[in-house]
Design a protein around this motif. Structure first.
Motif, PDB file in Angstrom:
ATOM      1  N   LEU A  32     -10.166  31.180  -6.850  1.00 46.30           N
ATOM      2  CA  LEU A  32      -9.980  31.133  -8.310  1.00 46.30           C
ATOM      3  C   LEU A  32      -9.383  32.454  -8.799  1.00 46.30           C
ATOM      4  CD1 LEU A  32     -13.348  29.377  -9.220  1.00 46.30           C
ATOM      5  CD2 LEU A  32     -11.086  28.437  -9.619  1.00 46.30           C
ATOM      6  N   GLU A  34      -7.089  32.971 -10.743  1.00 47.89           N
ATOM      7  CA  GLU A  34      -6.696  32.952 -12.170  1.00 47.89           C
ATOM      8  C   GLU A  34      -7.783  33.553 -13.052  1.00 47.89           C
ATOM      9  OE1 GLU A  34      -7.161  30.341 -10.279  1.00 47.89           O
ATOM     10  OE2 GLU A  34      -5.287  29.231 -10.030  1.00 47.89           O
ATOM     11  N   THR A  36     -10.284  36.392 -14.205  1.00 50.46           N
ATOM     12  CA  THR A  36     -10.431  37.853 -14.140  1.00 50.46           C
ATOM     13  C   THR A  36     -11.350  38.321 -15.271  1.00 50.46           C
ATOM     14  OG1 THR A  36      -8.453  38.039 -15.503  1.00 50.46           O
ATOM     15  CG2 THR A  36      -8.140  38.275 -13.136  1.00 50.46           C
ATOM     16  N   ASN A  37     -11.592  39.623 -15.284  1.00 48.93           N
ATOM     17  CA  ASN A  37     -12.342  40.242 -16.388  1.00 48.93           C
ATOM     18  C   ASN A  37     -13.696  39.588 -16.655  1.00 48.93           C
ATOM     19  OD1 ASN A  37      -9.437  41.056 -17.070  1.00 48.93           O
ATOM     20  ND2 ASN A  37     -10.661  42.286 -18.500  1.00 48.93           N
ATOM     21  N   VAL A  38     -14.432  39.278 -15.599  1.00 50.86           N
ATOM     22  CA  VAL A  38     -15.752  38.680 -15.802  1.00 50.86           C
ATOM     23  C   VAL A  38     -16.713  39.764 -16.284  1.00 50.86           C
ATOM     24  CG1 VAL A  38     -17.643  37.412 -14.712  1.00 50.86           C
ATOM     25  CG2 VAL A  38     -15.306  37.036 -13.942  1.00 50.86           C
ATOM     26  N   ARG A  39     -17.408  39.470 -17.352  1.00 46.96           N
ATOM     27  CA  ARG A  39     -18.458  40.371 -17.824  1.00 46.96           C
ATOM     28  C   ARG A  39     -19.723  39.555 -18.048  1.00 46.96           C
ATOM     29  NH1 ARG A  39     -16.766  45.497 -18.964  1.00 46.96           N
ATOM     30  NH2 ARG A  39     -18.569  46.034 -20.222  1.00 46.96           N
TER      31      ARG A  39
ATOM     32  N   ILE B  44     -21.715  34.872 -20.166  1.00 45.36           N
ATOM     33  CA  ILE B  44     -20.626  35.382 -19.326  1.00 45.36           C
ATOM     34  C   ILE B  44     -19.302  35.193 -20.055  1.00 45.36           C
ATOM     35  CG2 ILE B  44     -19.436  35.090 -17.108  1.00 45.36           C
ATOM     36  CD1 ILE B  44     -22.068  34.072 -15.943  1.00 45.36           C
ATOM     37  N   LEU B  46     -15.080  35.649 -19.560  1.00 45.48           N
ATOM     38  CA  LEU B  46     -14.049  35.875 -18.544  1.00 45.48           C
ATOM     39  C   LEU B  46     -12.702  35.450 -19.101  1.00 45.48           C
ATOM     40  CD1 LEU B  46     -13.445  32.806 -17.340  1.00 45.48           C
ATOM     41  CD2 LEU B  46     -15.534  33.238 -16.088  1.00 45.48           C
ATOM     42  N   LYS B  47     -11.654  35.894 -18.410  1.00 50.82           N
ATOM     43  CA  LYS B  47     -10.304  35.480 -18.790  1.00 50.82           C
ATOM     44  C   LYS B  47      -9.758  34.572 -17.713  1.00 50.82           C
ATOM     45  CE  LYS B  47      -9.506  38.962 -22.097  1.00 50.82           C
ATOM     46  NZ  LYS B  47      -9.317  40.397 -22.205  1.00 50.82           N
ATOM     47  N   VAL B  48      -9.036  33.552 -18.131  1.00 53.75           N
ATOM     48  CA  VAL B  48      -8.457  32.643 -17.155  1.00 53.75           C
ATOM     49  C   VAL B  48      -6.990  32.400 -17.516  1.00 53.75           C
ATOM     50  CG1 VAL B  48      -9.563  30.722 -18.384  1.00 53.75           C
ATOM     51  CG2 VAL B  48      -8.658  30.317 -16.129  1.00 53.75           C
ATOM     52  N   LYS B  59     -10.699  24.999 -14.441  1.00 55.92           N
ATOM     53  CA  LYS B  59     -10.965  26.213 -13.662  1.00 55.92           C
ATOM     54  C   LYS B  59     -12.337  26.781 -13.995  1.00 55.92           C
ATOM     55  CE  LYS B  59      -7.144  26.607 -11.375  1.00 55.92           C
ATOM     56  NZ  LYS B  59      -7.208  26.447  -9.912  1.00 55.92           N
ATOM     57  N   VAL B  60     -12.663  26.811 -15.287  1.00 56.38           N
ATOM     58  CA  VAL B  60     -13.949  27.369 -15.693  1.00 56.38           C
ATOM     59  C   VAL B  60     -15.088  26.466 -15.209  1.00 56.38           C
ATOM     60  CG1 VAL B  60     -15.377  28.050 -17.669  1.00 56.38           C
ATOM     61  CG2 VAL B  60     -12.952  28.581 -17.663  1.00 56.38           C
ATOM     62  N   GLU B  62     -15.051  24.669 -12.551  1.00 53.77           N
ATOM     63  CA  GLU B  62     -15.153  24.916 -11.105  1.00 53.77           C
ATOM     64  C   GLU B  62     -15.919  26.221 -10.854  1.00 53.77           C
ATOM     65  OE1 GLU B  62     -11.266  24.658  -9.281  1.00 53.77           O
ATOM     66  OE2 GLU B  62     -12.070  25.346  -7.342  1.00 53.77           O
ATOM     67  N   ALA B  63     -15.582  27.262 -11.612  1.00 56.97           N
ATOM     68  CA  ALA B  63     -16.258  28.554 -11.447  1.00 56.97           C
ATOM     69  C   ALA B  63     -17.749  28.424 -11.746  1.00 56.97           C
ATOM     70  CB  ALA B  63     -15.625  29.602 -12.362  1.00 56.97           C
ATOM     71  N   ASN B  66     -19.457  26.257  -8.896  1.00 57.39           N
ATOM     72  CA  ASN B  66     -19.457  26.811  -7.540  1.00 57.39           C
ATOM     73  C   ASN B  66     -20.027  28.208  -7.426  1.00 57.39           C
ATOM     74  OD1 ASN B  66     -18.275  24.495  -6.636  1.00 57.39           O
ATOM     75  ND2 ASN B  66     -16.189  25.289  -6.771  1.00 57.39           N
ATOM     76  N   LEU B  67     -20.148  28.914  -8.535  1.00 56.92           N
ATOM     77  CA  LEU B  67     -20.565  30.310  -8.408  1.00 56.92           C
ATOM     78  C   LEU B  67     -21.558  30.753  -9.479  1.00 56.92           C
ATOM     79  CD1 LEU B  67     -20.186  32.956  -6.856  1.00 56.92           C
ATOM     80  CD2 LEU B  67     -18.257  33.470  -8.348  1.00 56.92           C
ATOM     81  N   LEU B  68     -21.255  30.455 -10.747  1.00 52.82           N
ATOM     82  CA  LEU B  68     -22.018  31.090 -11.811  1.00 52.82           C
ATOM     83  C   LEU B  68     -23.352  30.422 -12.097  1.00 52.82           C
ATOM     84  CD1 LEU B  68     -19.032  31.690 -14.248  1.00 52.82           C
ATOM     85  CD2 LEU B  68     -20.068  33.339 -12.717  1.00 52.82           C
TER      86      LEU B  68
END
Lengths: 83, 83
Positions: A32, A34, A36-39, B44, B46-48, B59-60, B62-63, B66-68
């Protein structure tokens, strides 16, 4: 009256967020790129019993400043809705 | 196009939130008895980078899956805005 508060507490922009950096890197490992900038911060919901919205707002402000939020490293925002 | 996602991840209603329970109790100790039902999750941002909003949303999703977000114990919601 019962109000519901939704509070977001985030690390200040100027402060490095190592957890967010680690997750940003993991996004790449998952394909993934695409993203970035996760906070990463905290999301807190609570109920507050108050006579009116202004009083409820003051109570939530007090809770954030005295307990929930470290004002040196974090900032908070919240919204109040009637529960 | 760059989109900004604001994700809220909360423990499922059916699941005990021990951190939230501890904070609820601390509110009483601080004299904030009006505050109850504290639940604590993650916020959280983030930029996509995606061609359109639908792709960004996928994409978000999926993120998150799978991860968050641990889908067994947590649920997530998010909003997308143009950055």
């Amino acid at each position: 009256m019962i109000f519901k508060a939704e509070i977001d507490i985030m690390p200040l922009e100027a402060i490095l967020d190592p957890q967010g950096k680690a997750v940003t890197q993991s996004m790449g490992n998952l394909g993934l790129n695409e993203i970035t900038n996760v906070r990463i911060g905290k999301h807190i919901t609570l109920k507050v019993d108050a006579a009116d919205e202004a009083t409820a707002k003051n109570k939530v402000d007090e809770a954030c400043k005295n307990l929930l939020c470290n004002m040196i490293m974090e900032s908070y925002t919240f919204i109040l809705t009637k529960a």
